[in-house]
Write an enzyme that holds these catalytic residues in place. Structure first.
Site, PDB file in Angstrom:
ATOM      1  N   ILE A  87      40.859  12.727  16.268  1.00  0.00           N
ATOM      2  CA  ILE A  87      39.412  12.747  16.059  1.00  0.00           C
ATOM      3  C   ILE A  87      39.179  12.389  14.595  1.00  0.00           C
ATOM      4  O   ILE A  87      39.955  12.802  13.724  1.00  0.00           O
ATOM      5  CB  ILE A  87      38.789  14.120  16.427  1.00  0.00           C
ATOM      6  CG1 ILE A  87      37.276  14.101  16.222  1.00  0.00           C
ATOM      7  CG2 ILE A  87      39.468  15.255  15.686  1.00  0.00           C
ATOM      8  CD1 ILE A  87      36.560  15.326  16.795  1.00  0.00           C
ATOM      9  N   ALA A  88      38.151  11.609  14.350  1.00  0.00           N
ATOM     10  CA  ALA A  88      37.847  11.215  12.975  1.00  0.00           C
ATOM     11  C   ALA A  88      36.340  11.025  12.828  1.00  0.00           C
ATOM     12  O   ALA A  88      35.684  10.522  13.741  1.00  0.00           O
ATOM     13  CB  ALA A  88      38.571   9.914  12.612  1.00  0.00           C
ATOM     14  N   VAL A  89      35.838  11.426  11.673  1.00  0.00           N
ATOM     15  CA  VAL A  89      34.437  11.204  11.316  1.00  0.00           C
ATOM     16  C   VAL A  89      34.450  10.594   9.917  1.00  0.00           C
ATOM     17  O   VAL A  89      35.143  11.088   9.022  1.00  0.00           O
ATOM     18  CB  VAL A  89      33.620  12.514  11.338  1.00  0.00           C
ATOM     19  CG1 VAL A  89      32.210  12.296  10.802  1.00  0.00           C
ATOM     20  CG2 VAL A  89      33.568  13.084  12.755  1.00  0.00           C
ATOM     21  N   GLU A 121      46.142  19.753  17.911  1.00  0.00           N
ATOM     22  CA  GLU A 121      46.899  20.134  16.730  1.00  0.00           C
ATOM     23  C   GLU A 121      46.045  19.813  15.517  1.00  0.00           C
ATOM     24  O   GLU A 121      45.387  18.780  15.481  1.00  0.00           O
ATOM     25  CB  GLU A 121      48.221  19.362  16.660  1.00  0.00           C
ATOM     26  CG  GLU A 121      49.169  19.741  17.775  1.00  0.00           C
ATOM     27  CD  GLU A 121      50.338  18.796  17.918  1.00  0.00           C
ATOM     28  OE1 GLU A 121      50.283  17.671  17.365  1.00  0.00           O
ATOM     29  OE2 GLU A 121      51.295  19.155  18.600  1.00  0.00           O
ATOM     30  N   ASN A 126      43.382  22.265   6.847  1.00  0.00           N
ATOM     31  CA  ASN A 126      42.079  21.672   7.142  1.00  0.00           C
ATOM     32  C   ASN A 126      41.120  22.764   7.629  1.00  0.00           C
ATOM     33  O   ASN A 126      40.857  22.903   8.821  1.00  0.00           O
ATOM     34  CB  ASN A 126      42.229  20.550   8.177  1.00  0.00           C
ATOM     35  CG  ASN A 126      40.962  19.755   8.347  1.00  0.00           C
ATOM     36  OD1 ASN A 126      39.876  20.192   7.972  1.00  0.00           O
ATOM     37  ND2 ASN A 126      41.097  18.579   8.936  1.00  0.00           N
ATOM     38  N   TYR A 133      36.861  24.207  15.393  1.00  0.00           N
ATOM     39  CA  TYR A 133      37.566  24.476  16.645  1.00  0.00           C
ATOM     40  C   TYR A 133      37.416  25.929  17.079  1.00  0.00           C
ATOM     41  O   TYR A 133      37.250  26.216  18.259  1.00  0.00           O
ATOM     42  CB  TYR A 133      39.036  24.083  16.524  1.00  0.00           C
ATOM     43  CG  TYR A 133      39.229  22.608  16.212  1.00  0.00           C
ATOM     44  CD1 TYR A 133      38.406  21.630  16.772  1.00  0.00           C
ATOM     45  CD2 TYR A 133      40.222  22.188  15.337  1.00  0.00           C
ATOM     46  CE1 TYR A 133      38.565  20.294  16.470  1.00  0.00           C
ATOM     47  CE2 TYR A 133      40.395  20.843  15.038  1.00  0.00           C
ATOM     48  CZ  TYR A 133      39.565  19.903  15.604  1.00  0.00           C
ATOM     49  OH  TYR A 133      39.729  18.579  15.307  1.00  0.00           O
TER      50      TYR A 133
END
Length: 166
Positions: A87-89, A121, A126, A133
């Site tokens: 996942i990336a933003v 994971e 982070n 999450y």
């Protein structure tokens, strides 16, 4: 004399969440490069998106025409269980709820497919992602020591997290 400066109130951005399709690998690879020491290539994204068990969602800023995605989530489902592959933003679009929206799109898809659990994971350092999450109902079920490599060569662990879907 005191001068008052007007505070600029940033208008919240809105996002459209769309299913990922083949042909978006180049845009996804560009976003992935912002945060990963060994980013995935456009070919790797295309290969994953061509698999029947892999799905995902892109976040597009509304009102930006044909601009590419500013975030995405990629997942895989097999035998009733699923995992977030990545996942990336975009850094310029963080802390605006896009990660939350992308994860909710994945969760909705998994609920409709009657999946039982979702795993992911996350780098143990982070804190923003871990907090997200946890708010989404994930809990830690394991740890992979020295899993991620940092730019300086040091290594950090990965927390393995799970959310039950039933």
């Amino acid at each position: 004399m005191m001068v008052r400066l007007p505070f600029s109130k940033r208008t919240p951005r809105e996002f459209s969440i769309q299913p990922l399709t083949t042909g978006t690998g180049k845009a996804l690879a560009a976003l992935h490069r912002e945060d990963f020491i060994r980013p995935w290539t456009d070919g790797e994204f295309e290969q994953l998106l061509s698999q029947e068990s892999v799905f995902g969602f892109a976040g597009l800023e509304t009102g930006k025409g044909n601009a590419g995605p500013v975030g995405f989530a990629l997942a895989r489902m097999a035998a009733g269980e699923a995992e977030i592959l990545t996942i990336a933003v975009a850094r310029s679009h963080r802390r605006e709820g896009l990660g939350w929206q992308l994860m909710h799109a994945v969760l909705r898809e998994l609920h409709s497919a009657r999946a039982e659990a979702l795993f992911l994971e996350v780098d143990e350092t982070n804190q923003a992602a871990i907090a997200l999450y946890k708010r989404l109902g994930f809990h830690q079920v394991g740890k992979r020591p020295r899993y991620y490599q940092n730019e300086d060569g040091s290594r950090t662990g990965a927390l393995v997290m799970r959310r039950d879907l039933r």
